[in-house]
Motif scaffolding. Structure first.
Motif, short mmCIF file in Angstrom:
data_model
loop_
_atom_site.label_atom_id
_atom_site.label_comp_id
_atom_site.label_asym_id
_atom_site.label_seq_id
_atom_site.Cartn_x
_atom_site.Cartn_y
_atom_site.Cartn_z
N ILE A 174 52.00 32.04 35.41
CA ILE A 174 50.67 31.89 35.99
C ILE A 174 50.63 32.75 37.25
N GLU A 175 49.57 33.58 37.39
CA GLU A 175 49.52 34.52 38.51
C GLU A 175 48.10 34.60 39.09
N PRO A 176 47.83 33.87 40.19
CA PRO A 176 46.55 34.02 40.87
C PRO A 176 46.56 35.24 41.77
N ALA A 177 45.37 35.82 42.02
CA ALA A 177 45.28 37.02 42.86
C ALA A 177 43.94 37.03 43.60
N VAL A 178 43.95 37.63 44.79
CA VAL A 178 42.73 37.89 45.55
C VAL A 178 42.75 39.36 45.95
N GLY A 179 41.57 39.95 46.10
CA GLY A 179 41.55 41.37 46.42
C GLY A 179 40.22 41.83 46.97
N VAL A 180 40.18 43.11 47.32
CA VAL A 180 38.97 43.77 47.77
C VAL A 180 38.73 44.97 46.87
N GLU A 181 37.47 45.24 46.56
CA GLU A 181 37.14 46.26 45.57
C GLU A 181 36.03 47.16 46.12
N MET A 182 36.04 48.43 45.70
CA MET A 182 35.04 49.39 46.15
C MET A 182 34.34 50.03 44.96
N ASN A 183 33.02 50.13 45.03
CA ASN A 183 32.25 50.83 44.01
C ASN A 183 32.30 52.33 44.29
N VAL A 184 33.05 53.07 43.49
CA VAL A 184 33.14 54.52 43.66
C VAL A 184 31.92 55.19 43.04
N THR A 185 31.61 54.84 41.81
CA THR A 185 30.39 55.26 41.13
C THR A 185 29.81 54.03 40.43
N SER A 186 28.72 54.21 39.72
CA SER A 186 28.12 53.08 39.01
C SER A 186 28.99 52.59 37.86
N PHE A 187 29.93 53.42 37.40
CA PHE A 187 30.79 53.04 36.27
C PHE A 187 32.27 53.02 36.62
N PHE A 188 32.64 53.23 37.90
CA PHE A 188 34.05 53.26 38.28
C PHE A 188 34.26 52.49 39.57
N ARG A 189 35.24 51.59 39.55
CA ARG A 189 35.63 50.81 40.72
C ARG A 189 37.14 50.90 40.91
N ILE A 190 37.55 50.80 42.17
CA ILE A 190 38.98 50.76 42.48
C ILE A 190 39.21 49.59 43.42
N GLY A 191 40.29 48.86 43.18
CA GLY A 191 40.55 47.67 43.98
C GLY A 191 42.01 47.52 44.35
N MET A 192 42.25 46.73 45.38
CA MET A 192 43.60 46.37 45.81
C MET A 192 43.69 44.85 45.85
N GLU A 193 44.80 44.33 45.31
CA GLU A 193 44.97 42.89 45.20
C GLU A 193 46.34 42.47 45.72
N ALA A 194 46.42 41.21 46.12
CA ALA A 194 47.70 40.55 46.38
C ALA A 194 47.79 39.37 45.42
N SER A 195 48.91 39.26 44.72
CA SER A 195 49.07 38.18 43.74
C SER A 195 50.42 37.51 43.91
N TYR A 196 50.55 36.32 43.32
CA TYR A 196 51.83 35.61 43.34
C TYR A 196 52.11 35.07 41.95
N ARG A 197 53.32 35.33 41.45
CA ARG A 197 53.73 34.89 40.11
C ARG A 197 54.46 33.56 40.19
N PHE A 198 54.02 32.61 39.34
CA PHE A 198 54.73 31.36 39.14
C PHE A 198 55.21 31.35 37.70
N SER A 199 56.52 31.16 37.48
CA SER A 199 57.05 31.14 36.12
C SER A 199 58.04 30.00 35.95
N ASN A 200 58.17 29.54 34.70
CA ASN A 200 59.19 28.54 34.42
C ASN A 200 60.55 29.22 34.33
N ARG A 201 61.60 28.43 34.27
CA ARG A 201 62.93 29.01 34.12
C ARG A 201 63.04 29.71 32.77
N ILE A 202 63.83 30.77 32.75
CA ILE A 202 63.99 31.56 31.52
C ILE A 202 64.50 30.65 30.40
#
Length: 234
Positions: free
Chosen positions: A175-203
């Motif tokens: 399970i990996e939640p994330a938050v970020g900020v995004e920029m509209n470069v054009t009407s059909f293209f966006r670029i974003g940066m996120e910070a996320s954290y992974r939660f996993s069960n034992r292998i």
């Protein structure tokens, strides 16, 4: 005749008033619907879009910094809510010395990747810069690639983790939640940066991981920094 004229003269203003009142009520109702905040849209009308694109993840996996490449894409409702799928694979595999019977494989690669589903919310999507948040839920695999051949390792993947003949693999839930900020470069293209954290069960170690601490105790939990490229109709 005089009475009829008086009655018409009395009823005519009432009729005109009723028409104006009805029009005002209609406009008021429209304005109410347009201003109403609802879960899926202001006036009940849904808009649809879709996007897809590559994503780069850099983060701490166990005791080393890993780079993962992948992508994600989905269906967007009312410009803000997205349901989609995503997948990622590790490109800078760490290495371990792996012994099989009387043979030792030097610098055997540890391979890993994961994929699944995600939900995303975009706040004020028409603004040049806007906030996003998403939740990813999926499954992954990790294993030893003795010959450092990714495709060969994938071809040997099986459910029994056969220690004697195949490169051993195991699976995990993530399970990996994330938050970020995004920029509209054009009407059909966006670029974003996120910070996320992974939660996993034992292998979920199979017999093939009994003597391989590097895989059996591998820790997938941790932060990642993500760069997201989106192309589509938003």
């Amino acid at each position: 005749m005089k009475k009829i004229i008086i009655i018409i003269a009395f009823l005519l203003p009432l009729n005109i008033f009723a028409q104006y009142t009805s029009a005002d009520d209609f406009d008021s109702q429209n304005e109410k619907e347009e201003n109403m905040s609802t879960l899926l849209g202001g006036n009940g009308k849904l808009s649809h879009g879709a996007y897809g694109g590559p994503q780069v993840k850099v983060g701490q996996f166990d005791d080393f910094t890993a780079v993962m490449l992948g992508g994600r894409g989905g269906w967007t409702i009312n410009h803000s809510f997205t349901l989609g799928i995503a997948g990622f694979g590790m490109v800078n595999a760490p290495t371990v010395d792996y012994s099989l019977a009387d043979t030792t494989f030097k610098d055997a690669a540890i391979r890993s990747g994961y994929g699944g589903f995600y939900m995303e919310y975009t706040n004020s999507p028409n603004s040049l810069l806007h906030l996003t948040g998403n939740l990813f839920i999926g499954w992954g695999g990790i294993g030893i690639d003795r010959d450092q051949d990714w495709f060969d390792g994938m071809n040997h993947l099986d459910d029994d983790h056969d220690f004697d003949s195949d490169d051993p693999w195991a699976s995990f839930f993530i399970i990996e939640p994330a938050v970020g900020v995004e920029m509209n470069v054009t009407s059909f293209f966006r670029i974003g940066m996120e910070a996320s954290y992974r939660f996993s069960n034992r292998i979920a170690s199979g017999d093939g991981f009994r003597e391989i601490r590097e895989v059996r105790d591998y820790n997938f939990d941790g932060f990642s920094g993500n760069i997201v490229f989106k192309f589509g109709v938003f």
